[in-house]
Design an enzyme around this catalytic site. Structure first.
Site, PDB file in Angstrom:
ATOM      1  N   ASN A  33    -128.325 -31.738 -31.015  1.00  0.00           N
ATOM      2  CA  ASN A  33    -129.124 -31.085 -32.053  1.00  0.00           C
ATOM      3  C   ASN A  33    -130.084 -30.098 -31.395  1.00  0.00           C
ATOM      4  OD1 ASN A  33    -130.804 -30.391 -34.154  1.00  0.00           O
ATOM      5  ND2 ASN A  33    -131.657 -32.438 -34.444  1.00  0.00           N
ATOM      6  N   GLU A  62    -132.584 -43.442 -35.182  1.00  0.00           N
ATOM      7  CA  GLU A  62    -133.506 -42.618 -34.400  1.00  0.00           C
ATOM      8  C   GLU A  62    -134.948 -43.026 -34.688  1.00  0.00           C
ATOM      9  OE1 GLU A  62    -131.753 -38.666 -33.113  1.00  0.00           O
ATOM     10  OE2 GLU A  62    -132.577 -38.353 -35.097  1.00  0.00           O
ATOM     11  N   GLY A 120    -131.488 -34.409 -28.645  1.00  0.00           N
ATOM     12  CA  GLY A 120    -132.222 -33.203 -29.012  1.00  0.00           C
ATOM     13  C   GLY A 120    -132.475 -32.345 -27.787  1.00  0.00           C
ATOM     14  N   GLY A 121    -133.645 -32.515 -27.183  1.00  0.00           N
ATOM     15  CA  GLY A 121    -134.088 -31.664 -26.070  1.00  0.00           C
ATOM     16  C   GLY A 121    -133.045 -31.477 -24.977  1.00  0.00           C
ATOM     17  N   HIS A 123    -132.598 -36.094 -41.100  1.00  0.00           N
ATOM     18  CA  HIS A 123    -133.314 -36.181 -39.825  1.00  0.00           C
ATOM     19  C   HIS A 123    -134.802 -36.383 -40.103  1.00  0.00           C
ATOM     20  CE1 HIS A 123    -135.110 -35.029 -36.007  1.00  0.00           C
ATOM     21  NE2 HIS A 123    -133.931 -35.275 -35.465  1.00  0.00           N
ATOM     22  N   GLU A 128    -137.379 -35.153 -38.867  1.00  0.00           N
ATOM     23  CA  GLU A 128    -138.181 -33.920 -38.970  1.00  0.00           C
ATOM     24  C   GLU A 128    -138.039 -33.308 -40.356  1.00  0.00           C
ATOM     25  OE1 GLU A 128    -136.712 -32.034 -35.401  1.00  0.00           O
ATOM     26  OE2 GLU A 128    -137.743 -33.582 -34.237  1.00  0.00           O
ATOM     27  N   LYS A 137    -132.040 -28.016 -32.781  1.00  0.00           N
ATOM     28  CA  LYS A 137    -133.243 -27.777 -33.591  1.00  0.00           C
ATOM     29  C   LYS A 137    -133.508 -26.266 -33.693  1.00  0.00           C
ATOM     30  CE  LYS A 137    -134.688 -32.369 -32.415  1.00  0.00           C
ATOM     31  NZ  LYS A 137    -135.730 -33.349 -32.226  1.00  0.00           N
ATOM     32  N   GLY A 149    -138.326 -36.717 -29.062  1.00  0.00           N
ATOM     33  CA  GLY A 149    -139.093 -35.662 -28.403  1.00  0.00           C
ATOM     34  C   GLY A 149    -140.285 -36.160 -27.612  1.00  0.00           C
ATOM     35  N   SER A 197    -135.035 -39.214 -27.285  1.00  0.00           N
ATOM     36  CA  SER A 197    -135.267 -39.041 -25.842  1.00  0.00           C
ATOM     37  C   SER A 197    -134.109 -39.542 -24.989  1.00  0.00           C
ATOM     38  CB  SER A 197    -136.588 -39.702 -25.423  1.00  0.00           C
ATOM     39  OG  SER A 197    -137.677 -39.065 -26.058  1.00  0.00           O
TER      40      SER A 197
END
Ligand code: PGA
Length: 249
Positions: free
Chosen positions: A4, A160, A227-228, A89, A91, A6, A166, A206
């Site tokens: 993802n 999640e 993600g990251g 999600h 967010e 983002k 994050g 993470s």
């Protein structure tokens, strides 16, 4: 495996990241890999991924087919461009005030559009401290599938924990296992044991090259939503390989 991105990457960066991912991951067996770039780069990514084993997903969509919804993109419009849509999600829930009802409408619309929903559920730090993790996962999951008579094999669920996203602080293996097993138990209660065995349950929060192998070995974890680390081709590829090697994905 989901990556993802983002709200990251310029168009040029997105194109080059897709190229790097193709070089690292095209043809890798034992894992299904979906990348989720920002909406404006989906058509580019679709063209670049043509003929590869990498699949494409959208980070969000609107449940109505078409109409006066300024700024929105419908699941129906995305059909033919992407294969998957991320639904619910944290967010989206937290920053864009998406309700459980909205996740249910999008999940159904995604299936109706012929796409595969990846539903995300997870508790906040406060909910975990108040021992509400199980209740929150149950509520979010049951609300999202409320309109369904059976669980389509295309539906995957990502556990999640919000506090792990994050933050660099992944859930411990036992926390990840507990969350994913709660998800599978709720699926079994609602749709029966076969649907639960078939449903893919991912852990997200993470995930990195450093912890992927350990997470992949957990019995309830079928994959990871990243993600990251999905913005770094070499690291994302290392995570995908760890998943493929474990047989989890
Ligand atoms: P993270 O994000 O890997 O950067 O924690 C995970 C996610 O939001 O799906």
């Amino acid at each position: 495996m989901g990556g993802n991105w983002k709200m990251n990457t310029t168009r040029a960066e997105a194109r080059s990241l897709v190229g790097e991912l193709l070089a690292e991951l095209d043809g890798l067996r034992g894992v299904d890999i979906v990348i989720l770039p920002p909406a404006p780069w989906l058509a580019d990514a679709h063209d670049l991924l043509a003929g590869s084993t990498l699949r494409l997903g959208a980070q969000h969509a609107h449940w109505e087919r078409a109409g006066a919804y300024t700024g929105a993109v419908s699941a129906h419009q995305l059909a033919g461009v992407v294969d998957h849509v991320l639904v619910g999600h944290s967010e989206r829930r937290r920053l864009f005030h998406e309700s459980d009802g909205a996740t249910a409408r999008l999940l159904s619309a995604t299936l109706e559009a012929g796409l595969s929903p990846l539903l995300a559920v997870g508790e906040t730090a406060g909910e975990r401290e108040a021992s509400e993790t199980g209740a929150v996962l149950r509520r979010q999951l049951l609300a999202a599938v409320e309109g369904l008579e059976r669980l389509d094999g295309r539906v995957a669920v990502a556990y999640e924990p919000v506090w792990a996203i994050g933050s660099g602080e992944s859930a411990t293996p036992s926390q990840a296992e507990e969350g994913c097993s709660i998800v599978r138990r709720v699926v079994a209660e609602r749709f029966g044991p076969e649907a639960a065995a078939r449903c893919r349950v991912l852990y997200g929060g993470s995930v990195s090259a450093a912890n992927a192998a350990e997470l992949a070995l957990l019995p309830s974890v079928d994959g990871a939503l990243v993600g990251g680390a999905s913005l770094r081709a070499a690291e994302f590829a290392a995570i995908c390989r760890a998943l493929a090697a474990s047989g989890a994905g």
